[in-house]
Design an enzyme around this catalytic site. Sequence first.
Site, PDB file in Angstrom:
ATOM      1  N   SER A 167       0.878  -1.177   0.000  1.00  0.00           N
ATOM      2  CA  SER A 167       0.000   0.000   0.000  1.00  0.00           C
ATOM      3  C   SER A 167       0.910   1.221   0.000  1.00  0.00           C
ATOM      4  CB  SER A 167      -0.856   0.022   1.272  1.00  0.00           C
ATOM      5  OG  SER A 167      -1.470   1.290   1.440  1.00  0.00           O
ATOM      6  N   TYR A 218      -1.403  -0.507  10.416  1.00  0.00           N
ATOM      7  CA  TYR A 218      -1.486  -0.841   8.984  1.00  0.00           C
ATOM      8  C   TYR A 218      -0.216  -0.378   8.276  1.00  0.00           C
ATOM      9  CZ  TYR A 218      -3.656  -1.047   4.275  1.00  0.00           C
ATOM     10  OH  TYR A 218      -3.957  -1.322   2.953  1.00  0.00           O
TER      11      TYR A 218
END
Length: 254
Positions: free
Chosen positions: A132, A145
């Site tokens: 990501s 995350y």
Amino acid sequence: MPFSDYRTALVTGASGGIGAAVVERFAREGLTVHAIARSAEPLKALAEKTGCVPHVVDVTDRAALARLTSEVAFDVLVNNAGVDRPKKFLEADEGDIDLLVDVNLRAVLHLCRMVVPGMAARDRGHVINISSIAGNYNFGGNSTYHATKAGVAMLSNQLRIDTFGRRVRVTEVCPGRVATDIFAHVHGDSPEIRERFIDGFELPTASDIADAIAFAVAAPVSMNVGHIEITPTLQVMGGLQTAKPASPGGGEAR
Ligand SMILES: NC(=O)c1ccc[n+]([C@@H]2O[C@H](COP(=O)([O-])OP(=O)(O)OC[C@H]3O[C@@H](n4cnc5c(N)ncnc54)[C@H](OP(=O)(O)O)[C@@H]3O)[C@@H](O)[C@H]2O)c1
């Protein structure tokens, strides 16, 4: 290495979003695709549509992954399954940390441990890790995350070092916002959430990401596409904030 040099692929997180689009694309290219997720119904529908081999498996189930990877010699591994539990780290939740580490990072490490040595021995293989932009840039509210995706980014670099001399290719794919159900999965499905993340934005689709992955896989064997960052044109990362110290009374001065 064109698709025709590969026979089998394993895609995690294949019940929807980017994973399902990758399964569809790989199946069209003639690979036998094994698809992993926890949701049986969408996997069954995907299998009927694409001919993929569905496995209703949680990526944290190490024994199930070990069974599957000992039965099939995978040429392409797509580590795509991912979850998020956005929260400021000052309010971090114990269970959320474990979940994100288990799904986003630990499962990726173990699947690479199970699959990559075979690729190296056969001198043929391609690992695609979906990280990501959160693995490379800072923005608020998702610290665990970010940490797991940064781990995936660094693992992708390290795999290249550890398989040096073998035709094992590694591609880290770093999406920014993509129009999938991830936001509904993270925040709950509602018109407000769709309005906040999807409606009215010009976003890449899951199949756009699958096309980029297919480009990396179809590249000549002499070529490794190491890193692909894909964001909406109308999304940028970065920012700078400067705060004044909190005032003696406890209030925030800014
Ligand atoms: N969409 C974005 O904007 C975006 C941006 C950056 C990065 N990414 C990354 O791209 C990847 C795919 O995201 P997406 O947008 O396609 O998300 P999604 O639509 O929420 O799909 C996530 C997939 O992961 C699977 N999954 C979750 N936990 C699992 C578990 N424990 N075991 C097996 N499968 C599991 C889900 O299936 P089940 O629930 O059926 O298990 C689902 O198929 C993720 O790694 C995500 O972090 C997405």
